[in-house]
Design a protein around this motif. Structure first.
Motif, PDB file in Angstrom:
ATOM      1  N   LYS A  73       3.535  87.635  48.465  1.00  0.00           N
ATOM      2  CA  LYS A  73       5.005  87.704  48.294  1.00  0.00           C
ATOM      3  C   LYS A  73       5.439  89.294  48.086  1.00  0.00           C
ATOM      4  CE  LYS A  73       7.400  85.273  45.826  1.00  0.00           C
ATOM      5  NZ  LYS A  73       8.077  84.833  44.777  1.00  0.00           N
ATOM      6  N   THR A  74       6.579  89.522  48.420  1.00  0.00           N
ATOM      7  CA  THR A  74       7.308  90.641  48.640  1.00  0.00           C
ATOM      8  C   THR A  74       8.366  90.725  47.730  1.00  0.00           C
ATOM      9  OG1 THR A  74       8.617  89.941  50.336  1.00  0.00           O
ATOM     10  CG2 THR A  74       6.749  91.108  51.106  1.00  0.00           C
ATOM     11  N   GLY A  96       2.257 101.031  44.368  1.00  0.00           N
ATOM     12  CA  GLY A  96       3.083  99.888  44.896  1.00  0.00           C
ATOM     13  C   GLY A  96       2.609  98.409  44.188  1.00  0.00           C
ATOM     14  N   TYR A  97       3.630  97.765  43.812  1.00  0.00           N
ATOM     15  CA  TYR A  97       3.421  96.471  43.285  1.00  0.00           C
ATOM     16  C   TYR A  97       3.424  95.451  44.498  1.00  0.00           C
ATOM     17  CZ  TYR A  97       3.628  92.865  39.628  1.00  0.00           C
ATOM     18  OH  TYR A  97       3.416  91.963  39.100  1.00  0.00           O
ATOM     19  N   TYR A  98       4.136  95.296  45.300  1.00  0.00           N
ATOM     20  CA  TYR A  98       4.049  94.568  46.541  1.00  0.00           C
ATOM     21  C   TYR A  98       3.448  95.017  47.850  1.00  0.00           C
ATOM     22  CZ  TYR A  98       7.642  92.440  43.267  1.00  0.00           C
ATOM     23  OH  TYR A  98       8.434  92.068  42.241  1.00  0.00           O
ATOM     24  N   PRO A  99       3.030  94.116  48.711  1.00  0.00           N
ATOM     25  CA  PRO A  99       2.747  92.707  48.300  1.00  0.00           C
ATOM     26  C   PRO A  99       1.727  92.343  47.274  1.00  0.00           C
ATOM     27  CG  PRO A  99       1.521  93.300  50.193  1.00  0.00           C
ATOM     28  CD  PRO A  99       2.156  94.428  49.611  1.00  0.00           C
ATOM     29  N   LYS A 100       1.876  91.248  46.520  1.00  0.00           N
ATOM     30  CA  LYS A 100       1.013  90.454  45.764  1.00  0.00           C
ATOM     31  C   LYS A 100       0.680  89.022  46.049  1.00  0.00           C
ATOM     32  CE  LYS A 100       4.825  88.596  42.713  1.00  0.00           C
ATOM     33  NZ  LYS A 100       5.404  88.519  41.420  1.00  0.00           N
ATOM     34  N   ALA A 101      -0.266  88.804  45.599  1.00  0.00           N
ATOM     35  CA  ALA A 101      -1.069  87.394  45.855  1.00  0.00           C
ATOM     36  C   ALA A 101      -0.560  86.534  45.016  1.00  0.00           C
ATOM     37  CB  ALA A 101      -2.356  87.296  46.076  1.00  0.00           C
ATOM     38  N   VAL A 102      -0.086  85.192  45.266  1.00  0.00           N
ATOM     39  CA  VAL A 102       0.395  84.174  44.016  1.00  0.00           C
ATOM     40  C   VAL A 102      -0.227  82.683  44.410  1.00  0.00           C
ATOM     41  CG1 VAL A 102       2.328  83.123  43.103  1.00  0.00           C
ATOM     42  CG2 VAL A 102       2.698  85.449  43.538  1.00  0.00           C
ATOM     43  N   ALA A 103      -0.714  82.122  43.411  1.00  0.00           N
ATOM     44  CA  ALA A 103      -1.319  80.881  43.923  1.00  0.00           C
ATOM     45  C   ALA A 103      -0.192  80.219  42.775  1.00  0.00           C
ATOM     46  CB  ALA A 103      -2.534  80.648  43.049  1.00  0.00           C
ATOM     47  N   ALA A 104       0.553  79.221  43.514  1.00  0.00           N
ATOM     48  CA  ALA A 104       1.689  78.536  42.840  1.00  0.00           C
ATOM     49  C   ALA A 104       2.242  77.254  43.721  1.00  0.00           C
ATOM     50  CB  ALA A 104       2.857  79.681  42.505  1.00  0.00           C
TER      51      ALA A 104
END
Length: 391
Positions: A73-74, A96-104
């Protein structure tokens, strides 16, 4: 058993039966059909900030043994356990915070299993859940580019959102920080009628609900319930129009979910669908869409062409309570937050998120934030207990 981890970039890379067999709780939002509607409609895609990267574990015979719905996610839209404050603070610090990985489940604040595991595998190895999570964290940390790794890009953190309570320990043992949020649910304590339910409330909320429903009746507002094949083209089009117009007025866009998404769930999940439609003098006025689970009714989307005082409460809550009582459904989950739900007989409950940050220097301040947030939430729950609407 040796398991091979693969990253698959489309729900269509899975066989629907293999995926659904892992959905042992029969959660409609974890079904192959729901994810297929999200992806095939384009509501979830790299272009919308949800780059699909589902994680799948196969045994040596190529049989699917576990899966984690997963995205790069961006942004942080559509998650409902928001991290905007962290993202802003970390970015201001030059990290840097993005991109991140999201399980949802995109756009869906519904608790449930996130790491879907074969019942036989979990029975053979009760530790398998935290072992697989530990593997994920190692992959994120190493940012390996192997085909069987978690990621072909570096991410700042991995988040698992709205995991069910019994999953929390496995993520915590593996090294995740746990965050609590809250939602409200209504429970059917063998009520025989809506009045039976109202009789369990204190005088003030009971009178308020009756007054709200009476005011709508006096304005010529009535309701009808439609399920499955009873939902015709005209009603479905009216629902989509209400949903889009309500989003447009509130947020300036037509909603996260497009018309193609709704058309597909009508084709593939029709037996799970319930629409409650409000009419004023026999003219359609508003709709709410519910999805039926296993002894749970989920309130998901609503919209109105015209707002009348109390319409939202009746169309989304009171009518749904009527339906649950009539059909002996144990629980109504209407969505996120909203203290107005508690005052109308809904019970506050914890929801959970799990977080793993790659930068070790971020873990301590994030944990401090979570500890403080948890203490505030515990105090809020204590206050809610004192001010319960029930006798």
């Amino acid at each position: 058993m040796t398991l091979i981890l693969k990253k698959l970039t489309s729900i269509n890379d899975f066989h629907s039966q293999d995926w659904n067999e892992l959905n042992s709780h029969d959660n409609p939002f974890l079904s192959f059909e729901f994810f297929a509607a999200l992806e095939n409609s384009g509501s979830v895609s790299k272009e919308t900030g949800w780059e699909v990267a589902h994680l799948a574990w196969f045994d040596e015979q190529g049989l699917l043994q576990a899966v984690l719905p997963h995205y790069y996610k961006t942004h942080s839209y559509g998650e409902y356990m928001f991290d905007w404050a962290w993202a802003e603070g970390i970015t201001r610090a030059g990290i840097g915070y993005y991109p991140k990985a999201v399980a949802a489940i995109p756009f869906t604040p519904v608790s449930g299993q996130r790491l879907l595991i074969s019942a036989q595998l979990e029975q053979k190895n009760p530790k398998i859940r935290h072992e697989l999570v530990s593997q994920l964290f190692s992959s994120v940390q190493e940012a390996s580019r192997l085909d069987t790794s978690l990621s072909d890009k570096q991410v700042s953190n991995l988040q698992c959102l709205f995991l069910e309570e019994k999953e929390v320990e496995g993520w915590k043992i593996a090294g995740a920080m746990i965050r609590r949020g809250y939602q409200f649910s209504w429970y059917n304590n063998d009520y025989q009628s809506f009045d039976d339910f109202l009789g369990k409330l204190r005088s003030s909320p009971r009178k308020k609900i009756r007054r709200e429903r009476r005011n709508l009746m006096e304005q010529g507002v009535s309701f009808k319930h439609f399920e499955g094949c009873e939902i015709d083209d005209d009603l479905w089009s009216f629902f989509i129009s209400c949903y889009q117009q309500t989003y447009l007025k509130r947020s300036g866009h037509l909603g996260y979910l497009n018309q193609q998404f709704f058309e597909q769930i009508r084709l593939t999940m029709s037996e799970k669908l319930l629409i409650i439609c409000a009419y004023q003098n026999d003219k359609p006025l508003a709709t709410s869409l519910f999805i039926k689970g296993k002894d749970i009714l989920y309130g998901r989307y609503w919209g109105a062409l015209e707002l009348i005082d109390g319409l939202h409460f009746d169309c989304c809550y009171y009518q749904a309570i009527d339906y649950c009582i009539d059909h002996e459904i144990g629980c109504l989950q209407p969505g996120t937050q909203g203290d107005y739900k508690r005052r109308r007989g809904f019970i506050p409950e914890y929801v959970y998120g799990a977080y793993y940050f790659c930068d070790v220097n971020l873990r301590h301040p994030i944990q401090e934030y979570l500890d403080e947030e948890t203490e505030q939430l515990k105090q809020q729950f204590a206050n809610w207990t004192v001010t319960s609407p029930y006798k």
